[in-house]
Design an enzyme around this catalytic site. Sequence first.
Site, short mmCIF file in Angstrom:
data_model
loop_
_atom_site.label_atom_id
_atom_site.label_comp_id
_atom_site.label_asym_id
_atom_site.label_seq_id
_atom_site.Cartn_x
_atom_site.Cartn_y
_atom_site.Cartn_z
N MET A 52 -12.26 5.08 -0.17
CA MET A 52 -12.49 5.30 1.54
C MET A 52 -13.01 6.73 0.93
SD MET A 52 -9.12 3.03 3.27
CE MET A 52 -8.30 3.39 2.10
N SER B 112 1.20 -1.07 0.45
CA SER B 112 0.10 0.20 -0.23
C SER B 112 0.82 1.27 0.33
CB SER B 112 -0.84 0.36 0.87
OG SER B 112 -1.98 1.45 1.69
N GLY C 11 1.40 -2.36 3.93
CA GLY C 11 1.67 -0.52 4.45
C GLY C 11 2.88 -0.58 4.15
N SER C 12 2.49 -0.22 6.16
CA SER C 12 3.94 -0.16 6.91
C SER C 12 5.01 -0.94 6.95
CB SER C 12 3.76 0.20 8.48
OG SER C 12 2.51 -0.58 9.13
N MET D 137 -8.56 8.10 -0.29
CA MET D 137 -9.13 8.59 1.50
C MET D 137 -10.21 10.21 1.85
SD MET D 137 -7.57 7.00 4.41
CE MET D 137 -6.19 5.55 4.13
N PHE E 114 -5.81 4.58 8.63
CA PHE E 114 -4.43 5.44 9.05
C PHE E 114 -3.59 3.34 9.05
CE2 PHE E 114 -7.46 8.12 11.56
CZ PHE E 114 -6.39 9.10 10.93
N GLY E 115 -2.74 3.71 8.27
CA GLY E 115 -1.82 2.84 8.07
C GLY E 115 -0.93 2.12 9.57
N GLY E 116 -0.38 1.47 10.00
CA GLY E 116 1.04 1.53 11.08
C GLY E 116 -0.37 1.20 12.03
N HIS F 131 -1.70 -1.80 -4.80
CA HIS F 131 -2.72 -1.02 -3.68
C HIS F 131 -3.20 0.33 -3.31
CE1 HIS F 131 -6.06 -2.34 -0.66
NE2 HIS F 131 -5.66 -1.37 0.27
N HIS G 281 -8.08 1.04 -3.76
CA HIS G 281 -9.20 1.24 -2.18
C HIS G 281 -10.06 2.41 -2.01
CE1 HIS G 281 -9.59 0.19 2.40
NE2 HIS G 281 -10.95 0.07 1.90
N ASP H 118 -6.27 -6.32 4.49
CA ASP H 118 -6.15 -4.92 4.56
C ASP H 118 -5.77 -4.32 6.05
OD1 ASP H 118 -4.90 -2.31 3.92
OD2 ASP H 118 -6.67 -2.00 2.99
N GLY H 119 -4.62 -4.19 6.45
CA GLY H 119 -4.63 -3.64 7.92
C GLY H 119 -4.20 -4.66 9.18
N GLY H 120 -2.67 -3.91 9.51
CA GLY H 120 -2.37 -4.64 10.17
C GLY H 120 -1.62 -6.13 9.72
N ASP I 274 -4.74 3.43 -1.20
CA ASP I 274 -5.53 4.22 -0.91
C ASP I 274 -6.53 5.75 -1.07
OD1 ASP I 274 -6.12 1.66 0.85
OD2 ASP I 274 -4.54 1.88 1.63
N MET J 54 -11.54 -5.82 5.64
CA MET J 54 -10.44 -4.91 6.59
C MET J 54 -10.88 -5.53 7.47
SD MET J 54 -10.28 -1.63 4.31
CE MET J 54 -8.82 -1.43 5.89
C1 DX5 Z 1 -5.82 1.83 5.68
C2 DX5 Z 1 -5.64 1.56 4.40
C3 DX5 Z 1 -5.32 0.41 4.53
C4 DX5 Z 1 -3.14 0.50 5.37
C5 DX5 Z 1 -2.03 -0.77 5.48
O1 DX5 Z 1 -7.42 2.31 6.53
O2 DX5 Z 1 -6.74 0.40 3.88
O3 DX5 Z 1 -4.42 0.37 2.92
O4 DX5 Z 1 -2.37 1.39 3.88
O5 DX5 Z 1 -1.36 -0.05 6.44
P1 DX5 Z 1 -1.17 -1.25 7.12
O6 DX5 Z 1 -0.20 -1.96 6.53
O7 DX5 Z 1 0.41 -0.22 7.54
O8 DX5 Z 1 -1.95 -1.41 8.26
ZN ZN Z 2 -5.87 0.24 1.57
#
Ligand code: DX5
Ligand code: ZN
Length: 222
Positions: free
Chosen positions: A69, A9, A196-197, A38, A144-146, A34, A67, A174-176, A36, A138
């Site tokens: 949002m 991401s 992402g992170s 927003m 947010f990432g991380g 990917h 994606h 997606d996420g964590g 994102d 999700m």
């Molecule tokens: C969060 C995004 C994710 C995000 C994931 O709303 O949709 O795609 O980048 O980031 P990590 O992998 O750091 O949780």
């Molecule tokens: Zn995403």
Amino acid sequence: MADILIAPSVLSADFAKLGDEVRAVDTAGADWIHLDVMDGHFVPNITFGPAVIKAMRPHSKKIFDCHLMIAPADPYLAAFADAGCDIITVHAEAGHHLDRSLQAIRALGKKAGVSLNPATPISFIEHVIDRLDLILIMTVNPGFGGQAFIPAMLTKIAQAKALAGGRPIHIEVDGGVTADNVAAIAKAGAEVMVAGSAVFKNNDASAYAKNITAIRNAAAHV
Ligand code: DX5
Ligand code: ZN
């Protein structure tokens, strides 16, 4: 089990050099990119829109996995298709007419995805299943990432896989997602891993290949 696909991401990329970052993860072995999007309304953060995606597009031939949002999404679907997105995913919670949104995406010649927030049950998409190319579960609250992976989502991943049945529908998470939890995620039935992170850690491009490989190898240990 289907091959695992890794979708870094760019939310965690260095936004001052997005073209370089997309090229770096492409070279490092990313399967999909990917994106994102927003809007500061559907989620409490703002990222980028079609113009920025269009600027990234020449930097990779890989699948652009978008994606959204944003709410509403329908008025912008054509712009994201024109920008070069290959898969366009809308949130089930973002509009009143999910069936119409999914038809609109396919009418644009793109793959149609739906994303579910952690609190939204799988049953929400039961009656649109034949309009779907992808289900995005999700595993954090979007924005947010991380953030930390929500373990209760493992059951939902398995439910998504069961609902998809034999259909050619990607199950994406997606996420964590990290090398530490990806085996459990793959075992539950997901095959596309957004990270992402875990990929863009410290924006150290020299580590992207190692980071992607670590996730891919860990996912194979199911
Ligand atoms: C969060 C995004 C994710 C995000 C994931 O709303 O949709 O795609 O980048 O980031 P990590 O992998 O750091 O949780
Ligand atoms: Zn995403």
